[in-house]
Design an enzyme around this catalytic site. Structure first.
Site, PDB file in Angstrom:
ATOM      1  N   PHE A  80      -2.495 -45.470 -10.564  1.00 40.22           N
ATOM      2  CA  PHE A  80      -2.067 -46.594  -9.727  1.00 40.22           C
ATOM      3  C   PHE A  80      -1.119 -46.060  -8.660  1.00 40.22           C
ATOM      4  O   PHE A  80      -0.087 -45.462  -8.976  1.00 40.22           O
ATOM      5  CB  PHE A  80      -1.357 -47.661 -10.563  1.00 40.22           C
ATOM      6  CG  PHE A  80      -0.868 -48.829  -9.740  1.00 40.22           C
ATOM      7  CD1 PHE A  80      -1.714 -49.887  -9.456  1.00 40.22           C
ATOM      8  CD2 PHE A  80       0.424 -48.857  -9.230  1.00 40.22           C
ATOM      9  CE1 PHE A  80      -1.288 -50.963  -8.683  1.00 40.22           C
ATOM     10  CE2 PHE A  80       0.865 -49.922  -8.464  1.00 40.22           C
ATOM     11  CZ  PHE A  80       0.010 -50.977  -8.185  1.00 40.22           C
ATOM     12  N   LYS A 125      11.164 -48.302  -6.234  1.00 38.77           N
ATOM     13  CA  LYS A 125      11.618 -49.082  -7.379  1.00 38.77           C
ATOM     14  C   LYS A 125      13.046 -48.747  -7.796  1.00 38.77           C
ATOM     15  O   LYS A 125      14.006 -49.279  -7.263  1.00 38.77           O
ATOM     16  CB  LYS A 125      10.650 -48.927  -8.553  1.00 38.77           C
ATOM     17  CG  LYS A 125       9.275 -49.528  -8.288  1.00 38.77           C
ATOM     18  CD  LYS A 125       8.468 -49.640  -9.537  1.00 38.77           C
ATOM     19  CE  LYS A 125       7.018 -49.987  -9.253  1.00 38.77           C
ATOM     20  NZ  LYS A 125       6.797 -51.241  -8.540  1.00 38.77           N
ATOM     21  N   THR A 141       9.171 -49.713  12.095  1.00 38.21           N
ATOM     22  CA  THR A 141      10.428 -50.187  12.682  1.00 38.21           C
ATOM     23  C   THR A 141      11.614 -49.958  11.764  1.00 38.21           C
ATOM     24  O   THR A 141      12.658 -49.458  12.193  1.00 38.21           O
ATOM     25  CB  THR A 141      10.325 -51.691  13.004  1.00 38.21           C
ATOM     26  OG1 THR A 141       9.199 -51.914  13.844  1.00 38.21           O
ATOM     27  CG2 THR A 141      11.594 -52.178  13.700  1.00 38.21           C
ATOM     28  N   ASP A 152       3.319 -38.704  -7.503  1.00 34.93           N
ATOM     29  CA  ASP A 152       3.743 -40.096  -7.334  1.00 34.93           C
ATOM     30  C   ASP A 152       4.750 -40.448  -8.427  1.00 34.93           C
ATOM     31  O   ASP A 152       4.395 -40.683  -9.581  1.00 34.93           O
ATOM     32  CB  ASP A 152       2.515 -41.011  -7.424  1.00 34.93           C
ATOM     33  CG  ASP A 152       2.867 -42.490  -7.250  1.00 34.93           C
ATOM     34  OD1 ASP A 152       4.059 -42.831  -7.262  1.00 34.93           O
ATOM     35  OD2 ASP A 152       1.936 -43.304  -7.103  1.00 34.93           O
TER      36      ASP A 152
END
Length: 479
Positions: A196, A336, A360, A305
């Site tokens: 995931f 997280k 941005t 990851d």
């Protein structure tokens, strides 16, 4: 002193909805000595089921405004972000400091106009815990955009490597505007079944944990390798697990070669140290060491990851530190538990022009300010040591429970407090999770039938004993 204040604030918050009493039975172990307990309660006893009537009404109103069918309960804070616990006094003090008000009111556009103290703040926070060998950091807002831009960085690096010293051609610049080669090259990212990496458009191609995430969304034709399916207990299946990992590594190499022959080179390999959403799937340190070597052999960027595993829950700040790599990962993504998102990377993966990795906001300095205090708490209260101590109690307790209830539980596994265990099927798993929630303990489901445990870093051995006793009660009553 901080722990005492934390205890009082935790008790106050929880007592708004819970009553407390001693657990009725001790199936697994006795509670830890009270002298090393800093909480003022002995376990939750719920007044209502969860969600209660007030939460159900609020959820109904919220669902009228936006799709909230996945909402379980309106909770006091995101579980995955509660690293030093809820309402930690150090964080409360930080937010109450008048000198920090502007950081929370004024959000600078970091892509163009970062604040003057941002270099110092990044050096004191994110760069102070950077993975071995990675001196560059790119801030982002969430895990998905961290992985999306890590993919971009890997592809840019790979194409520049293919070009050598050549500059971008006029043909490349024109063809990319109509999504054609050579400007939009047919290179790929290799990922693993069960992985995931986010729900945004590009990340979905590399996400293979649940069909509901991917259904009806177009995807790239990228290679997907099998992730090892280990047998437990690990010590009883050493040979079988080694063969399974060798099979998966062989498939990785075969896919890289197969796609290269089709003119679709693999620019990067992305992998989680523990496949979280896919079922808390583990592999050995040897597997990851060999996977890293395969990436290097074939000229692919090795992308780790750590959006879910980073931040200390495995007993090390970065889960991939357990592997003992000689050559570190090329890119490590995070989010997280670090409050903001982003990725660390090797110098050679730095973009070759401005605006190639850009948006941005590029994160939020106020989150970095909070993370600074989170790091202070982790260091001051030695929370990684606490995670390792508590994790041993939690994992051993889960192993004891699966011996007592072999018809309900199996495959207890984990690093630190990043633990999980399997139920026979998703129906029993979901029932156990619901029953525990109605006892005041929030667990999570992952994969087809796994229960995952994600306590905050302040979770102590005493809390593990309290949890195990309540869980044992629920298992004993399960029909």
């Amino acid at each position: 002193m901080a722990s005492t204040l934390l205890s009082r604030q935790l008790t106050y918050v929880l007592q708004q909805n819970l009553k407390f009493s001693l657990p009725r039975s001790r199936y697994v172990s006795q509670p830890a000595n009270k002298t090393d307990v800093d909480v003022e309660f002995d376990g939750p006893l719920m007044k209502t089921e969860v969600p209660g009537p007030k939460s159900r009404e609020l959820m109904k109103k919220l669902n009228e405004l936006q799709n909230q069918e996945s909402t379980t309960v309106l909770w006091i804070q995101s579980l995955m972000q509660a690293r030093p616990g809820y309402n930690h006094p150090a964080l409360v003090k930080l937010l109450q400091n008048p000198q920090n008000v502007s950081s929370f009111i004024n959000r600078p556009a970091l892509g163009c106009l970062p604040p003057e103290n941002y270099v110092q703040k990044l050096s004191e926070t994110l760069l102070s815990i950077a993975p071995k060998g990675l001196k560059q950091v790119q801030t982002m807002s969430c895990g998905s955009c961290s992985n999306e831009n890590a993919f971009k960085a890997a592809c840019i690096w790979y194409r520049n490597k293919e070009r050598g010293n050549a500059i971008h051609t006029k043909e490349e610049l024109e063809s990319c505007m109509i999504n054609q080669a050579p400007g939009s090259p047919d290179i790929t990212i290799l990922s693993f079944m069960g992985g995931f990496h986010g729900r945004t458009f590009g990340c979905l191609t590399a996400t293979h944990s649940k069909a509901v995430h991917k259904l009806d969304i177009p995807a790239f034709d990228w290679p997907t390798a099998p992730f090892p399916t280990l047998k437990y207990p690990l010590e009883e299946f050493v040979s079988e697990n080694a063969q399974e990992e060798a099979r998966c590594l062989e498939e990785v190499e075969d896919l890289i070669v197969k796609f290269r022959k089709k003119g679709r080179n693999v620019a990067a390999i992305i992998v989680e140290p523990i496949q979280s959403e896919g079922g808390d799937n583990h592999a050995s340190d040897d597997f990851f060491q060999k996977l890293r070597n395969i990436a290097k052999k074939h000229g692919c960027a090795f992308l780790c990851d750590e959006v879910q595993t980073g931040g200390g829950s495995t007993g090390k700040f970065w889960a991939h530190e357990h592997w003992g790599l000689d050559d570190p990962a090329d890119i490590v993504t995070f989010s997280k538990k670090l409050l903001s998102g982003g990725y660390f990377y090797k110098d050679e993966l730095r973009p070759d022009m401005p605006y190639r990795i850009f948006n941005t906001w590029l994160g939020d300095p106020s989150k970095n300010l909070m993370f600074s205090e989170v790091l202070n708490v982790i260091r001051r209260e030695k929370l990684l040591d606490n995670v390792n101590e508590s994790g041993k109690v939690l994992l051993q307790g889960l192993k004891d429970l699966q011996v007592l209830y072999p018809h309900i539980l199996s495959k207890a596994r984990g690093k630190g407090t990043f633990c999980s265990i399997d139920a026979p099927n998703d129906a029993i798993r979901n029932t156990l999770v619901l029953k525990m929630r109605n006892k005041g303990i929030v667990l999570g489901g992952c994969g087809e039938k796994s229960i995952r445990f994600r306590p905050a870093l302040i979770f102590k051995p005493h809390h593990a004993h309290l949890f195990l006793n309540v869980f044992s009660d629920v298992l004993a009553a399960h029909k």
